[in-house]
Design a protein around this motif. Structure first.
Motif, PDB file in Angstrom:
ATOM      1  N   ALA A 124       0.830  -1.211   0.000  1.00  0.00           N
ATOM      2  CA  ALA A 124       0.000   0.000   0.000  1.00  0.00           C
ATOM      3  C   ALA A 124       0.862   1.257   0.000  1.00  0.00           C
ATOM      4  N   VAL A 125       1.937   1.268   0.784  1.00  0.00           N
ATOM      5  CA  VAL A 125       2.823   2.437   0.798  1.00  0.00           C
ATOM      6  C   VAL A 125       3.568   2.535  -0.528  1.00  0.00           C
ATOM      7  N   GLU A 126       4.034   1.395  -1.038  1.00  0.00           N
ATOM      8  CA  GLU A 126       4.727   1.373  -2.339  1.00  0.00           C
ATOM      9  C   GLU A 126       3.811   1.904  -3.441  1.00  0.00           C
ATOM     10  N   ALA A 127       2.542   1.513  -3.402  1.00  0.00           N
ATOM     11  CA  ALA A 127       1.593   1.983  -4.424  1.00  0.00           C
ATOM     12  C   ALA A 127       1.417   3.494  -4.343  1.00  0.00           C
ATOM     13  N   ALA A 128       1.392   4.035  -3.134  1.00  0.00           N
ATOM     14  CA  ALA A 128       1.281   5.483  -2.986  1.00  0.00           C
ATOM     15  C   ALA A 128       2.498   6.182  -3.585  1.00  0.00           C
ATOM     16  N   ALA A 129       3.678   5.588  -3.405  1.00  0.00           N
ATOM     17  CA  ALA A 129       4.902   6.172  -3.976  1.00  0.00           C
ATOM     18  C   ALA A 129       4.877   6.105  -5.495  1.00  0.00           C
ATOM     19  N   VAL A 130       4.440   4.986  -6.038  1.00  0.00           N
ATOM     20  CA  VAL A 130       4.358   4.831  -7.492  1.00  0.00           C
ATOM     21  C   VAL A 130       3.323   5.802  -8.056  1.00  0.00           C
ATOM     22  N   ASP A 131       2.169   5.900  -7.400  1.00  0.00           N
ATOM     23  CA  ASP A 131       1.132   6.830  -7.860  1.00  0.00           C
ATOM     24  C   ASP A 131       1.630   8.270  -7.803  1.00  0.00           C
ATOM     25  N   GLY A 132       2.345   8.614  -6.723  1.00  0.00           N
ATOM     26  CA  GLY A 132       2.874   9.973  -6.588  1.00  0.00           C
ATOM     27  C   GLY A 132       3.923  10.277  -7.628  1.00  0.00           C
ATOM     28  N   ALA A 133       4.755   9.298  -7.962  1.00  0.00           N
ATOM     29  CA  ALA A 133       5.816   9.509  -8.955  1.00  0.00           C
ATOM     30  C   ALA A 133       5.252   9.577 -10.366  1.00  0.00           C
ATOM     31  N   GLY A 134       4.161   8.872 -10.591  1.00  0.00           N
ATOM     32  CA  GLY A 134       3.611   8.800 -11.944  1.00  0.00           C
ATOM     33  C   GLY A 134       2.660   9.921 -12.286  1.00  0.00           C
ATOM     34  N   ASP A 135       2.241  10.674 -11.300  1.00  0.00           N
ATOM     35  CA  ASP A 135       1.266  11.734 -11.522  1.00  0.00           C
ATOM     36  C   ASP A 135       2.005  13.070 -11.616  1.00  0.00           C
ATOM     37  N   ARG A 150      -1.647  12.573   1.146  1.00  0.00           N
ATOM     38  CA  ARG A 150      -2.788  11.705   0.850  1.00  0.00           C
ATOM     39  C   ARG A 150      -2.667  10.387   1.593  1.00  0.00           C
ATOM     40  N   PHE A 151      -1.474   9.794   1.545  1.00  0.00           N
ATOM     41  CA  PHE A 151      -1.287   8.507   2.226  1.00  0.00           C
ATOM     42  C   PHE A 151      -1.483   8.667   3.732  1.00  0.00           C
ATOM     43  N   VAL A 152      -0.861   9.664   4.322  1.00  0.00           N
ATOM     44  CA  VAL A 152      -0.968   9.878   5.774  1.00  0.00           C
ATOM     45  C   VAL A 152      -2.412  10.206   6.147  1.00  0.00           C
ATOM     46  N   ARG A 153      -3.064  11.046   5.354  1.00  0.00           N
ATOM     47  CA  ARG A 153      -4.465  11.402   5.631  1.00  0.00           C
ATOM     48  C   ARG A 153      -5.348  10.158   5.668  1.00  0.00           C
TER      49      ARG A 153
END
Length: 191
Positions: free
Chosen positions: A65-76, A87-90
């Motif tokens: 789940a944390v890795e997905a947030a990093a990938v989503d953040g890097a790709g956007d 977003r992840f922390v919220r």
């Protein structure tokens, strides 16, 4: 047979996160999985073996789940690291996560039980703690200037998130306002 084992692990995981290892019996797990109590030992040698399997699965899911947030953040291209981290922390340090531990993170929910449990479960949890802290570092580094990226696992943010969630759950019924304050201040501190 594999589908039944999977069903047992998923059912047990939800119950363990909600009620703790000691608050759930094999009968509870098997009933929730729609199977008979007697069939349990065809899949697991003991309740401790089930606890370890649940932790292994949950830890992998939590790190992912944390890795997905990093990938989503890097790709956007429109989202910087701060917003991806926020977003992840919220979502993690939220009233919804506080109120539905059965649907949440396996690393935070059984930490209390694991501290009193067998070393095998502690090893699985240690792996998850390290993996989540490393993934949080990658998430934080998305917006870091070149040469300023940190490589140390972000244990401080992870500890703050899990600690806030644990404390917020512990006081939620007695003092909902305090519980929400704990969550809000943790989000503000990390972000």
């Amino acid at each position: 047979m594999t589908a039944n084992r999977e069903n047992i692990v998923v059912s047990a995981g939800r119950q363990f996160r909600r009620r703790g290892f000691d608050g759930v019996t094999i009968s509870d797990v098997m009933k929730a999985a729609g199977l008979t109590h007697g069939g349990f030992y065809g899949y697991f040698g003991s309740k401790e073996a089930l606890e370890a399997a649940v932790c292994e699965r949950g830890v992998a899911d939590s790190v992912a789940a944390v890795e997905a947030a990093a990938v989503d953040g890097a790709g956007d291209g429109s989202a910087d690291a701060a917003s991806a981290l926020e977003r992840f922390v919220r979502d993690y340090v939220s009233v919804a996560h506080r109120d539905t531990p059965e649907d949440g993170c396996t690393v935070g929910a059984p930490a209390h039980d694991a501290g009193r449990g067998p070393v095998e479960i502690q090893r699985v949890l240690a792996s998850g703690v390290t993996g989540m802290a490393q993934a949080l570092t990658r998430l934080r580094n998305l917006d870091a200037p070149d040469g300023r990226q940190d490589s140390a696992p972000d244990f401080a943010a992870l500890s703050t998130m899990i600690g806030a969630l644990t404390l917020a759950r512990a006081v939620a019924q007695a003092d909902p306002a305090l519980s929400e304050t704990i969550l809000r201040t943790a989000r503000e501190h990390i972000a």
